[in-house]
Design an enzyme around this catalytic site. Structure first.
Site, PDB file in Angstrom:
ATOM      1  N   GLY A  56       3.738   7.965   1.064  1.00  0.00           N
ATOM      2  CA  GLY A  56       2.981   6.969   0.313  1.00  0.00           C
ATOM      3  C   GLY A  56       3.862   6.241  -0.661  1.00  0.00           C
TER       4      GLY A  56
ATOM      5  CG  ASN B 184      -2.770  13.902   2.903  1.00  0.00           C
ATOM      6  OD1 ASN B 184      -2.031  14.535   3.620  1.00  0.00           O
ATOM      7  ND2 ASN B 184      -3.119  12.666   3.198  1.00  0.00           N
ATOM      8  N   GLY B 185      -6.126  12.911   2.881  1.00  0.00           N
ATOM      9  CA  GLY B 185      -7.070  12.929   3.996  1.00  0.00           C
ATOM     10  C   GLY B 185      -8.048  11.785   3.885  1.00  0.00           C
TER      11      GLY B 185
ATOM     12  CB  CYS C 208      -1.906  10.729   0.157  1.00  0.00           C
ATOM     13  SG  CYS C 208      -3.024   9.339   0.107  1.00  0.00           S
TER      14      CYS C 208
ATOM     15  CE1 TYR D 116       6.707   6.252  11.528  1.00  0.00           C
ATOM     16  CE2 TYR D 116       4.524   6.592  10.628  1.00  0.00           C
ATOM     17  CZ  TYR D 116       5.730   5.940  10.599  1.00  0.00           C
ATOM     18  OH  TYR D 116       5.973   5.003   9.650  1.00  0.00           O
TER      19      TYR D 116
HETATM   20  P1  AMP Z   1       3.615  -1.792  15.182  1.00  0.00           P
HETATM   21  O1  AMP Z   1       4.794  -2.600  14.786  1.00  0.00           O
HETATM   22  O2  AMP Z   1       2.326  -2.288  14.559  1.00  0.00           O
HETATM   23  O3  AMP Z   1       3.481  -1.601  16.664  1.00  0.00           O
HETATM   24  O4  AMP Z   1       3.788  -0.364  14.546  1.00  0.00           O
HETATM   25  C1  AMP Z   1       4.563   0.620  15.163  1.00  0.00           C
HETATM   26  C2  AMP Z   1       5.673   1.054  14.256  1.00  0.00           C
HETATM   27  O5  AMP Z   1       5.154   1.451  12.992  1.00  0.00           O
HETATM   28  C3  AMP Z   1       6.390   2.238  14.843  1.00  0.00           C
HETATM   29  O6  AMP Z   1       7.764   1.953  14.754  1.00  0.00           O
HETATM   30  C4  AMP Z   1       6.015   3.422  13.972  1.00  0.00           C
HETATM   31  O7  AMP Z   1       7.172   4.130  13.598  1.00  0.00           O
HETATM   32  C5  AMP Z   1       5.334   2.839  12.762  1.00  0.00           C
HETATM   33  N1  AMP Z   1       3.967   3.370  12.546  1.00  0.00           N
HETATM   34  C6  AMP Z   1       3.097   3.856  13.444  1.00  0.00           C
HETATM   35  N2  AMP Z   1       1.923   4.232  12.849  1.00  0.00           N
HETATM   36  C7  AMP Z   1       2.084   3.971  11.543  1.00  0.00           C
HETATM   37  C8  AMP Z   1       1.228   4.144  10.407  1.00  0.00           C
HETATM   38  N3  AMP Z   1       0.010   4.628  10.493  1.00  0.00           N
HETATM   39  N4  AMP Z   1       1.714   3.756   9.215  1.00  0.00           N
HETATM   40  C9  AMP Z   1       2.951   3.237   9.109  1.00  0.00           C
HETATM   41  N5  AMP Z   1       3.803   3.050  10.135  1.00  0.00           N
HETATM   42  C10 AMP Z   1       3.372   3.424  11.344  1.00  0.00           C
END
Ligand code: AMP
Length: 459
Positions: free
Chosen positions: A28, A103-104, A2, A252
């Site tokens: 979010g 947030n958390g 968030c 990220y």
């Molecule tokens: P996936 O397609 O499930 O392997 O997710 C990896 C992709 O989602 C990467 O391109 C990341 O930039 C993004 N990503 C990684 N962790 C998260 C997260 N917790 N929430 C949203 N996007 C994420």
């Protein structure tokens, strides 16, 4: 995950909160909300949807007041519904009203909720922000504690991550858990307006030039007269351990123009890219990021190796988050709608394709297929984080441990599954070299070393 914000002492506080929330929209996109105080009562508005859809000029006109707090939500605890969205508000019959955003994630949620329910405290949601708020209100209203002492008790009893802003009548309280897991900054403008937010990019657009972190286990109290800072006994609360900032914020989650935990996010990402390039074993013609999250990692890789950085993938910014869609087919379709390859571009090229992380593997599998279909000779995956093997209990949405691809397949099997020519993640020890204080981070999603323990119901 968030984003939060709090504004004190501005005649149009709601407008500032809207702008700050808009800057934090990446944190979010499910729901957003704000509570605005005119010094006597709160006006609350929260809804499913994006900031600009919910807070139209007409809505903002109704939200009169000089103190405002706001929130954008990406659910981790509690379903994506309006009643779980924030801020939470408690109005007392004779006393003041209280509004909170946080947030958390709280890992001993069930235990504390049970304790409060036994004292006849009622809940409207399953959201941990409401738990923190009801705890504080109970302490103040029923046990006669001051608000700041009640927050200090939160720091003793609650386990997990929380960066939070509480508004009580004409005062604003900012506070952060003793491990300072999630980011939180604040600052004061020359005209006396005080702003706090998850990320510095929100403070930047509101003209806050001098910014500071809300410290680990710190409470900052702002009222008409003064700004008071109280520090909990963090050594005791942390059992002698160091702070534990979330490394994934730098890899990220945060915006690259933010400054978190004393680091410029973009330069950490660039350093990650350089590390990946230093151990490259293949001949590479071009480096291509998965936009936008891996852009700066690819910049670092390109600079270190002196090979061209190419925006070979184009992202449609109007596609929502594919990551949280409930079904694999929908996630795959989402990735296909989200990205496209440049025409006549990849033919015969050996590509280093850079992403920040692999979670389920959906994004990267679809992208390798697209790039090979577009004619690439080889696709080498280079990933800016170690393998994500363990769920996060402190506020990042991760699927069950069993759904993390790194738990289901070996690295060679993943390479074959996504049809890449090679795959390499940054090592944990290389990642640690990209930050100034490597011992002050949480790396639990890579190594299961959870600084504050795990939830009673493991994911
Ligand atoms: P996936 O397609 O499930 O392997 O997710 C990896 C992709 O989602 C990467 O391109 C990341 O930039 C993004 N990503 C990684 N962790 C998260 C997260 N917790 N929430 C949203 N996007 C994420």
């Amino acid at each position: 995950m968030c984003g939060i914000i709090g504004v004190f002492n501005h005649p149009k506080a709601a407008e500032l909160v809207m702008l700050g929330l808009f800057a934090e929209q990446h944190r979010g996109q499910e729901s957003c909300g704000m509570a605005v105080s005119d010094g006597r009562a709160f006006r609350l508005r929260k809804k499913m949807g994006l900031v600009k859809q919910v807070f139209t000029p007409e809505v903002l006109k109704e939200l009169d007041g000089t103190i405002a707090i706001g929130h954008v939500r990406y659910p981790t605890r509690g379903t994506a519904t309006e009643f779980n969205s924030q801020p939470h508000l408690v109005e007392t019959l004779e006393g003041p009203s209280y509004a909170l955003v946080s947030n958390g994630d709280i890992i001993n949620y069930d235990e504390i909720r049970k304790r409060l329910e036994e004292k006849n405290v009622y809940f409207k949601s399953d959201n941990d922000c409401e738990l923190i708020l009801r705890f504080i209100v109970y302490k103040v209203e029923k046990e006669g504690r001051s608000v700041s002492d009640s927050i200090l008790e939160v720091m003793q009893d609650f386990k997990g991550a929380y960066s939070a802003v509480l508004a009580v009548r004409d005062k604003l309280y900012m506070f952060r858990d003793p491990f300072a897991i999630r980011p939180m900054v604040w600052g004061k403008r020359a005209d006396g307006v005080v702003v706090t937010a998850s990320e510095s990019c929100a403070l930047d657009i509101l003209g806050i030039t001098k910014q500071e972190e809300v410290g680990a286990g710190e409470i900052i109290i702002v009222d008409d007269k003064e700004i008071k800072r109280i520090r909990a006994d963090v050594d005791k609360l942390r059992n002698g351990k160091k702070p534990s900032h979330c490394i994934f914020e730098l890899v990220y989650f945060s915006r690259p123009d933010s400054h978190d935990f004393g680091e410029d996010v973009y330069s950490v990402r660039e350093a990650i890219g350089r590390k990946l390039a230093q151990v490259e074993e293949y001949d590479i013609d071009i480096v291509v990021p998965v936009p936008d999250s891996a852009n700066f990692i690819a910049v670092g890789y390109s600079r270190e190796k002196n090979i061209p950085y190419e925006m070979g993938l184009i992202r449609n910014h109007y596609v929502g988050r594919t990551f949280i869609k409930p079904d694999q087919t929908i996630r795959d379709e989402g990735v296909q709608q989200k990205f496209n390859t440049l025409p006549n571009f990849f033919e015969g090229k050996r590509v280093a394709l850079i992403d920040d992380s692999i979670v389920r593997g959906s994004t990267i599998k679809n992208l390798v297929r697209m790039i090979k279909y577009a004619g690439a000779k080889e696709v080498h995956l280079r990933i800016g984080s170690p393998q994500v093997k363990y769920p996060c209990y402190y506020g990042i949405d991760t699927p069950n441990q069993g759904n993390l691809i790194a738990n289901k397949l070996t690295l060679d099997e993943i390479r074959d599954f996504v049809d890449a020519d090679s795959i390499k993640h940054i090592t944990l020890s290389d990642l640690r070299t990209t930050v100034a204080k490597p011992d002050e981070y949480c790396y639990a999603c890579f190594n299961a070393d959870y600084p504050v323990g795990v939830d009673n119901e493991p994911k």
